[in-house]
Every structure is written in C-alpha cells, then in structure tokens.
Design a protein around this motif. Structure first.
Motif, PDB file in Angstrom:
ATOM      1  N   UNK A 228      -3.362  23.424 -42.503  1.00 59.62           N
ATOM      2  CA  UNK A 228      -4.054  22.863 -41.346  1.00 59.62           C
ATOM      3  C   UNK A 228      -3.181  22.843 -40.108  1.00 59.62           C
ATOM      4  N   UNK A 229      -1.901  22.517 -40.269  1.00 62.70           N
ATOM      5  CA  UNK A 229      -0.992  22.532 -39.122  1.00 62.70           C
ATOM      6  C   UNK A 229      -0.802  23.953 -38.584  1.00 62.70           C
TER       7      UNK A 229
ATOM      8  N   UNK B 180      -1.617  25.197 -34.775  1.00 61.65           N
ATOM      9  CA  UNK B 180      -0.706  25.961 -33.916  1.00 61.65           C
ATOM     10  C   UNK B 180      -1.422  27.158 -33.305  1.00 61.65           C
ATOM     11  N   UNK B 181      -2.245  27.851 -34.079  1.00 62.12           N
ATOM     12  CA  UNK B 181      -3.007  28.967 -33.525  1.00 62.12           C
ATOM     13  C   UNK B 181      -3.983  28.490 -32.453  1.00 62.12           C
ATOM     14  N   UNK B 182      -4.596  27.340 -32.652  1.00 62.94           N
ATOM     15  CA  UNK B 182      -5.462  26.786 -31.616  1.00 62.94           C
ATOM     16  C   UNK B 182      -4.671  26.463 -30.350  1.00 62.94           C
ATOM     17  N   UNK B 183      -3.508  25.841 -30.523  1.00 65.10           N
ATOM     18  CA  UNK B 183      -2.681  25.477 -29.377  1.00 65.10           C
ATOM     19  C   UNK B 183      -2.269  26.711 -28.580  1.00 65.10           C
ATOM     20  N   UNK B 184      -1.793  27.720 -29.265  1.00 63.49           N
ATOM     21  CA  UNK B 184      -1.344  28.926 -28.578  1.00 63.49           C
ATOM     22  C   UNK B 184      -2.505  29.775 -28.068  1.00 63.49           C
TER      23      UNK B 184
ATOM     24  N   UNK C 211       2.723  21.094 -23.634  1.00 65.50           N
ATOM     25  CA  UNK C 211       2.587  19.760 -24.229  1.00 65.50           C
ATOM     26  C   UNK C 211       1.984  19.809 -25.622  1.00 65.50           C
ATOM     27  N   UNK C 212       0.980  20.656 -25.808  1.00 56.49           N
ATOM     28  CA  UNK C 212       0.375  20.791 -27.133  1.00 56.49           C
ATOM     29  C   UNK C 212       1.361  21.362 -28.152  1.00 56.49           C
ATOM     30  N   UNK C 213       2.136  22.354 -27.742  1.00 57.18           N
ATOM     31  CA  UNK C 213       3.114  22.940 -28.658  1.00 57.18           C
ATOM     32  C   UNK C 213       4.218  21.933 -28.970  1.00 57.18           C
ATOM     33  N   UNK C 214       4.636  21.144 -27.973  1.00 61.20           N
ATOM     34  CA  UNK C 214       5.646  20.111 -28.228  1.00 61.20           C
ATOM     35  C   UNK C 214       5.111  19.065 -29.206  1.00 61.20           C
ATOM     36  N   UNK C 215       3.849  18.671 -29.045  1.00 61.50           N
ATOM     37  CA  UNK C 215       3.251  17.717 -29.982  1.00 61.50           C
ATOM     38  C   UNK C 215       3.145  18.333 -31.375  1.00 61.50           C
TER      39      UNK C 215
ATOM     40  N   UNK D  97      -5.606  18.422 -34.656  1.00 60.40           N
ATOM     41  CA  UNK D  97      -6.893  18.974 -34.224  1.00 60.40           C
ATOM     42  C   UNK D  97      -7.573  18.049 -33.220  1.00 60.40           C
ATOM     43  N   UNK D  98      -7.536  16.750 -33.479  1.00 61.89           N
ATOM     44  CA  UNK D  98      -8.123  15.784 -32.548  1.00 61.89           C
ATOM     45  C   UNK D  98      -7.386  15.799 -31.212  1.00 61.89           C
TER      46      UNK D  98
END
Length: 96
Positions: free
Chosen positions: A28-29, A33-37, A50-54, A81-82
């Motif tokens: 899931x993580x 990561x694919x969603x973030x990138x 910020x998303x990648x840092x989180x 995801x949230x």
C-alpha cells in the motif's frame, strides 16, 4: 518401578505463522508513492515535495514497526492515501 521413557522425542514446536499484514502495508505504501509522484503534473512542485517527504516519514515508521507492530502497517498506507486525497483537493481548491 522405573519411569518409562517415550520411544520417540516430542515433536518440535511449530514455527510462528508469518502475518501478511506488514507485506500488505508496504504494498500500500508503494502504491501511495506512485500516487504522490504521479501528481507532479497536476499539483504545484512544493505540494509534491511535501507529499514525498510525508511518504518518507511513513516509510521509516513502517520499517520501525515491521516486527513489533505488524498490524499497524496497513493503517499507515491508509493514512498516506488519505493525506494524498486531502492535499490534492486542498491544493487544487486553494490555487484556483
């Protein structure tokens, strides 16, 4: 009267069952990561950073919790995801 010894040794205890939950959490993580990138073309650069840092923080926590708390790892993926959904909606509404 002598005590009788068993003819065969007792069986070895069964190894502990491996839980699939931490593996599911890490999968899931990876999806998060694919969603973030993947939102780099939609969001501002600072939101993606910020998303990648989180995500990195969530990944470090997941690695630390792998053995002591394996049932918590899927919740970390859900939190990622949230967070992604909140940031995507919030940044798009704020930058209109």
């Amino acid at each position: 009267m002598s005590t009788r010894r068993p003819s065969r040794p007792p069986p070895a205890p069964a190894p502990p069952r491996i839980s699939p939950l931490p593996f599911g959490g890490m999968i899931g993580l990876a999806c998060v990561l694919f969603l973030d990138l993947g939102t780099a073309g939609v969001l501002r650069w600072w939101a993606v950073v910020g998303l990648v840092a989180a995500w990195i923080v969530l990944f470090v926590v997941a690695c630390a919790w792998w053995t002591p708390h394996p049932r918590r790892l899927p919740w970390l993926a859900g939190m990622g995801l949230l967070l992604w959904a909140v940031v995507v909606v919030g940044v798009n509404l704020a930058t209109r």
